[in-house]
Write a protein that holds these residues in place. Sequence first.
Motif, PDB file in Angstrom:
ATOM      1  N   TYR A   1       0.854  -1.190   0.000  1.00  0.00           N
ATOM      2  CA  TYR A   1       0.000   0.000   0.000  1.00  0.00           C
ATOM      3  C   TYR A   1       0.893   1.245   0.000  1.00  0.00           C
ATOM      4  O   TYR A   1       1.083   1.894   1.026  1.00  0.00           O
ATOM      5  N   VAL A   2       1.431   1.549  -1.172  1.00  0.00           N
ATOM      6  CA  VAL A   2       2.436   2.607  -1.296  1.00  0.00           C
ATOM      7  C   VAL A   2       1.906   3.993  -0.912  1.00  0.00           C
ATOM      8  O   VAL A   2       2.691   4.876  -0.575  1.00  0.00           O
ATOM      9  N   ALA A   3       0.600   4.193  -0.926  1.00  0.00           N
ATOM     10  CA  ALA A   3       0.037   5.494  -0.536  1.00  0.00           C
ATOM     11  C   ALA A   3       0.383   5.829   0.914  1.00  0.00           C
ATOM     12  O   ALA A   3       0.417   7.002   1.296  1.00  0.00           O
ATOM     13  N   TYR A   4       0.677   4.807   1.719  1.00  0.00           N
ATOM     14  CA  TYR A   4       1.012   5.022   3.134  1.00  0.00           C
ATOM     15  C   TYR A   4       2.513   4.962   3.401  1.00  0.00           C
ATOM     16  O   TYR A   4       2.953   5.243   4.518  1.00  0.00           O
ATOM     17  N   SER A   5       3.291   4.603   2.393  1.00  0.00           N
ATOM     18  CA  SER A   5       4.705   4.304   2.629  1.00  0.00           C
ATOM     19  C   SER A   5       5.554   5.505   3.040  1.00  0.00           C
ATOM     20  O   SER A   5       6.583   5.334   3.686  1.00  0.00           O
ATOM     21  N   ASP A   6       5.152   6.714   2.692  1.00  0.00           N
ATOM     22  CA  ASP A   6       5.937   7.892   3.059  1.00  0.00           C
ATOM     23  C   ASP A   6       5.455   8.556   4.346  1.00  0.00           C
ATOM     24  O   ASP A   6       6.009   9.575   4.760  1.00  0.00           O
ATOM     25  N   LEU A   7       4.431   7.993   4.961  1.00  0.00           N
ATOM     26  CA  LEU A   7       3.887   8.578   6.195  1.00  0.00           C
ATOM     27  C   LEU A   7       4.647   8.071   7.409  1.00  0.00           C
ATOM     28  O   LEU A   7       5.155   6.944   7.412  1.00  0.00           O
ATOM     29  N   PRO A   8       4.713   8.887   8.466  1.00  0.00           N
ATOM     30  CA  PRO A   8       5.310   8.391   9.700  1.00  0.00           C
ATOM     31  C   PRO A   8       4.484   7.215  10.239  1.00  0.00           C
ATOM     32  O   PRO A   8       3.269   7.181  10.066  1.00  0.00           O
ATOM     33  N   CYS A   9       5.151   6.268  10.862  1.00  0.00           N
ATOM     34  CA  CYS A   9       4.476   5.079  11.396  1.00  0.00           C
ATOM     35  C   CYS A   9       4.868   4.853  12.849  1.00  0.00           C
ATOM     36  O   CYS A   9       5.932   5.287  13.293  1.00  0.00           O
ATOM     37  N   ARG A  10       3.986   4.172  13.556  1.00  0.00           N
ATOM     38  CA  ARG A  10       4.313   3.757  14.921  1.00  0.00           C
ATOM     39  C   ARG A  10       3.584   2.453  15.227  1.00  0.00           C
ATOM     40  O   ARG A  10       2.642   2.064  14.537  1.00  0.00           O
ATOM     41  N   PHE A  11       4.035   1.796  16.279  1.00  0.00           N
ATOM     42  CA  PHE A  11       3.441   0.550  16.746  1.00  0.00           C
ATOM     43  C   PHE A  11       2.814   0.793  18.117  1.00  0.00           C
ATOM     44  O   PHE A  11       3.496   1.212  19.051  1.00  0.00           O
ATOM     45  N   ASP A  12       1.514   0.550  18.212  1.00  0.00           N
ATOM     46  CA  ASP A  12       0.777   0.673  19.470  1.00  0.00           C
ATOM     47  C   ASP A  12       0.325  -0.714  19.919  1.00  0.00           C
ATOM     48  O   ASP A  12       0.211  -1.639  19.105  1.00  0.00           O
ATOM     49  N   VAL A  13       0.056  -0.837  21.204  1.00  0.00           N
ATOM     50  CA  VAL A  13      -0.462  -2.085  21.765  1.00  0.00           C
ATOM     51  C   VAL A  13      -1.701  -1.763  22.582  1.00  0.00           C
ATOM     52  O   VAL A  13      -1.698  -0.819  23.382  1.00  0.00           O
ATOM     53  N   ALA A  14      -2.762  -2.547  22.357  1.00  0.00           N
ATOM     54  CA  ALA A  14      -4.001  -2.398  23.116  1.00  0.00           C
ATOM     55  C   ALA A  14      -4.187  -3.650  23.969  1.00  0.00           C
ATOM     56  O   ALA A  14      -4.138  -4.771  23.449  1.00  0.00           O
ATOM     57  N   LEU A  15      -4.381  -3.451  25.266  1.00  0.00           N
ATOM     58  CA  LEU A  15      -4.590  -4.557  26.193  1.00  0.00           C
ATOM     59  C   LEU A  15      -6.060  -4.603  26.578  1.00  0.00           C
ATOM     60  O   LEU A  15      -6.602  -3.633  27.117  1.00  0.00           O
ATOM     61  N   VAL A  16      -6.693  -5.732  26.284  1.00  0.00           N
ATOM     62  CA  VAL A  16      -8.118  -5.913  26.518  1.00  0.00           C
ATOM     63  C   VAL A  16      -8.299  -7.096  27.456  1.00  0.00           C
ATOM     64  O   VAL A  16      -7.602  -8.108  27.341  1.00  0.00           O
ATOM     65  N   SER A  17      -9.250  -6.962  28.386  1.00  0.00           N
ATOM     66  CA  SER A  17      -9.514  -8.033  29.344  1.00  0.00           C
ATOM     67  C   SER A  17     -10.993  -8.369  29.359  1.00  0.00           C
ATOM     68  O   SER A  17     -11.846  -7.492  29.229  1.00  0.00           O
ATOM     69  N   GLN A  18     -11.275  -9.657  29.538  1.00  0.00           N
ATOM     70  CA  GLN A  18     -12.658 -10.074  29.686  1.00  0.00           C
ATOM     71  C   GLN A  18     -13.099  -9.794  31.113  1.00  0.00           C
ATOM     72  O   GLN A  18     -12.378 -10.045  32.060  1.00  0.00           O
ATOM     73  N   GLY A  19     -14.277  -9.237  31.249  1.00  0.00           N
ATOM     74  CA  GLY A  19     -14.788  -8.857  32.554  1.00  0.00           C
ATOM     75  C   GLY A  19     -14.885  -7.356  32.644  1.00  0.00           C
ATOM     76  O   GLY A  19     -14.101  -6.628  32.035  1.00  0.00           O
ATOM     77  N   LYS A  20     -15.866  -6.887  33.362  1.00  0.00           N
ATOM     78  CA  LYS A  20     -16.085  -5.447  33.472  1.00  0.00           C
ATOM     79  C   LYS A  20     -15.209  -4.903  34.592  1.00  0.00           C
ATOM     80  O   LYS A  20     -15.334  -5.305  35.737  1.00  0.00           O
ATOM     81  N   LEU A  21     -14.336  -3.997  34.233  1.00  0.00           N
ATOM     82  CA  LEU A  21     -13.446  -3.385  35.212  1.00  0.00           C
ATOM     83  C   LEU A  21     -13.959  -2.002  35.564  1.00  0.00           C
ATOM     84  O   LEU A  21     -14.795  -1.428  34.873  1.00  0.00           O
ATOM     85  N   ALA A  22     -13.428  -1.456  36.631  1.00  0.00           N
ATOM     86  CA  ALA A  22     -13.890  -0.149  37.113  1.00  0.00           C
ATOM     87  C   ALA A  22     -13.630   0.961  36.102  1.00  0.00           C
ATOM     88  O   ALA A  22     -14.394   1.904  35.996  1.00  0.00           O
ATOM     89  N   THR A  23     -12.533   0.862  35.359  1.00  0.00           N
ATOM     90  CA  THR A  23     -12.207   1.896  34.365  1.00  0.00           C
ATOM     91  C   THR A  23     -12.044   1.244  33.009  1.00  0.00           C
ATOM     92  O   THR A  23     -11.884   0.033  32.901  1.00  0.00           O
ATOM     93  N   GLY A  24     -12.063   2.061  31.984  1.00  0.00           N
ATOM     94  CA  GLY A  24     -11.856   1.563  30.636  1.00  0.00           C
ATOM     95  C   GLY A  24     -13.145   1.517  29.851  1.00  0.00           C
ATOM     96  O   GLY A  24     -14.240   1.652  30.383  1.00  0.00           O
ATOM     97  N   LEU A  25     -13.011   1.318  28.552  1.00  0.00           N
ATOM     98  CA  LEU A  25     -14.145   1.214  27.647  1.00  0.00           C
ATOM     99  C   LEU A  25     -14.678  -0.211  27.707  1.00  0.00           C
ATOM    100  O   LEU A  25     -13.918  -1.162  27.607  1.00  0.00           O
ATOM    101  N   HIS A  26     -15.980  -0.363  27.876  1.00  0.00           N
ATOM    102  CA  HIS A  26     -16.599  -1.681  27.983  1.00  0.00           C
ATOM    103  C   HIS A  26     -17.440  -1.973  26.755  1.00  0.00           C
ATOM    104  O   HIS A  26     -18.031  -1.078  26.168  1.00  0.00           O
TER     105      HIS A  26
END
Length: 139
Positions: free
Chosen positions: A93-118
């Motif tokens: 996908y060369v249209a994205y090849s000149d753009l800055p990139c980064r690697f993110d990590v999302a940690l998701v857990s089963q069960g309703k916690l006090a904070t976070g998106l459910h």
Amino acid sequence: MPTTAKRQLGDRGEALVAAWLRQQGWEIVAQQWHCRWGELDLVARHVDSNVGVVFVEVKTRRRPGLDQGGRLAITPQKQQKLWRSAQTFLTEYVAYSDLPCRFDVALVSQGKLATGLHHSPPGEAPLTLVEYIENAFQG
């Protein structure tokens, strides 16, 4: 091939993170993108920002475990596979090849916690976005 419970949980975690990213103004460019090096869970782009392209690795866990909710699963070997997959994606996908990139990590857990998106579809245990780590590692 039948979908396993583990895969279904992972898919639900990715859907939760994709929805959260969209709420933050991100466009999901690709989801579960495969190449010879592995899979990119989510590839996102924020048009109104200078971030460019973000490769998001989603780790969904049924319960907190020995790997710190998925944090320890991002080993140097896993990072290398993600980096190679991202390079392959950018080559395709060369249209994205000149753009800055980064690697993110999302940690998701089963069960309703006090904070976070459910998120909880009817009849299923809720998932919570526990933590979203920007620039989790360098490619």
